[in-house]
Design an enzyme around this catalytic site. Structure first.
Site, PDB file in Angstrom:
ATOM      1  N   ASP A   1       0.795  -1.073  -0.128  1.00  0.00           N
ATOM      2  CA  ASP A   1      -0.083   0.087  -0.010  1.00  0.00           C
ATOM      3  C   ASP A   1       0.955   1.306  -0.160  1.00  0.00           C
ATOM      4  OD1 ASP A   1      -1.991  -2.054   0.312  1.00  0.00           O
ATOM      5  OD2 ASP A   1      -3.246  -0.855   1.556  1.00  0.00           O
TER       6      ASP A   1
ATOM      7  N   LYS B   1      -6.820   3.608  -2.984  1.00  0.00           N
ATOM      8  CA  LYS B   1      -7.175   3.417  -1.536  1.00  0.00           C
ATOM      9  C   LYS B   1      -7.375   4.947  -1.312  1.00  0.00           C
ATOM     10  CE  LYS B   1      -5.203   2.112   2.710  1.00  0.00           C
ATOM     11  NZ  LYS B   1      -4.112   1.185   3.312  1.00  0.00           N
TER      12      LYS B   1
ATOM     13  N   LYS C   1     -10.246   0.451  -2.393  1.00  0.00           N
ATOM     14  CA  LYS C   1     -10.306   0.076  -0.992  1.00  0.00           C
ATOM     15  C   LYS C   1     -10.645   1.318  -0.155  1.00  0.00           C
ATOM     16  CE  LYS C   1      -7.110  -1.207   2.777  1.00  0.00           C
ATOM     17  NZ  LYS C   1      -5.881  -1.640   3.196  1.00  0.00           N
TER      18      LYS C   1
END
Length: 247
Positions: free
Chosen positions: A99, A173, A207
């Site tokens: 990430d 995300k 996400k």
């Protein structure tokens, strides 16, 4: 729907942030890893220096829980070389998901070349090693227009440079969960922000991280089309309770 299949159980505080000794903080990390194993969450999301610990525990338990970690967290200001080096070490240590914090400040200032290079290189590194790659855009730092623009920007880079079958392995995300907002405004995923991301990053995955505190909120995000939810209150959400966690 088994909500546990969508939950990235998350603990990302350093010892200093938690106000603990390193040993005490590592005990909390260990408890989160064990909880993820016991509850069969999708993934345990931890700092890079705890990836080896998670790998050891998961292998010992013969668990299917995957391991995620953060790169250039939480500001995203590291150089491309630093981000790639940190990601490579995480890969070598056994991480499954990377990430990355996108350099959203460079994007805001108009330095699109810096952002383009890191999206392209970071995604390539992850996909070459069969990893999931997520790009954190920090929605609380962006205007609605910027959320739309950066989501489309990341999408266009991935679609232009990678095979279609790999799109599902790249996420946009929402948040780090650590961004400090003024006037106690939300610092993580909100429904309007997620909808903008879904509409403009497709066919990439989304996400939702930060601010999802109940089973109902998580289920609503999934119904919108979110594929992962990052939360430090995974057990509470999975149990139908409300988490008091702020990320």
């Amino acid at each position: 729907m088994d909500i546990k299949n969508y939950l990235d159980s998350t603990y990302l505080k350093t010892a200093e942030q938690a106000g603990l000794t390193n040993d005490a903080n590592t005990k909390i990390v260990t408890s989160f890893i064990q909880e993820a194993i016991d509850q069969r969450f999708k993934l345990i999301m931890i700092r890079p220096d705890h990836v080896c610990l998670a790998k050891e525990m998961i292998l010992k338990a013969s668990s299917k829980v995957t391991i995620g970690t953060v790169i250039s967290f939480p500001e995203g200001l590291n150089s491309l070389e630093e981000k790639l080096a940190e990601a490579q070490k995480a890969i070598d240590d056994g991480a499954d998901d990377l990430d990355f914090v996108c350099n959203y400040q460079a994007f805001i200032s108009g330095d699109l070349e810096t952002v383009r290079n890191e999206i392209l290189s970071g995604t390539q590194l992850g996909l070459e090693h069969n990893k999931i790659v997520k790009w954190i855009i920090e929605v609380a730092a962006l205007t609605e227009k910027q959320i739309i623009q950066i989501s489309a920007f990341i999408k266009n880079i991935v679609v232009s440079n990678f095979k279609e079958e790999l799109y599902q392995n790249v996420f946009v995300k929402s948040s780090t969960g650590f961004y400090v907002t003024e006037n106690n405004l939300p610092n993580g995923a909100t429904v309007p922000a997620i909808i903008m991301m879904l509409e403009n990053a497709s066919p990439l995955s989304i996400k939702a991280a930060g601010g999802v505190r109940t089973y109902e909120e998580a289920a609503a995000m999934i119904k919108l089309g979110v594929r992962r939810i990052g939360t430090s209150g995974a057990l509470a959400i999975a149990s139908g309770q409300e988490t008091d966690s702020n990320y």
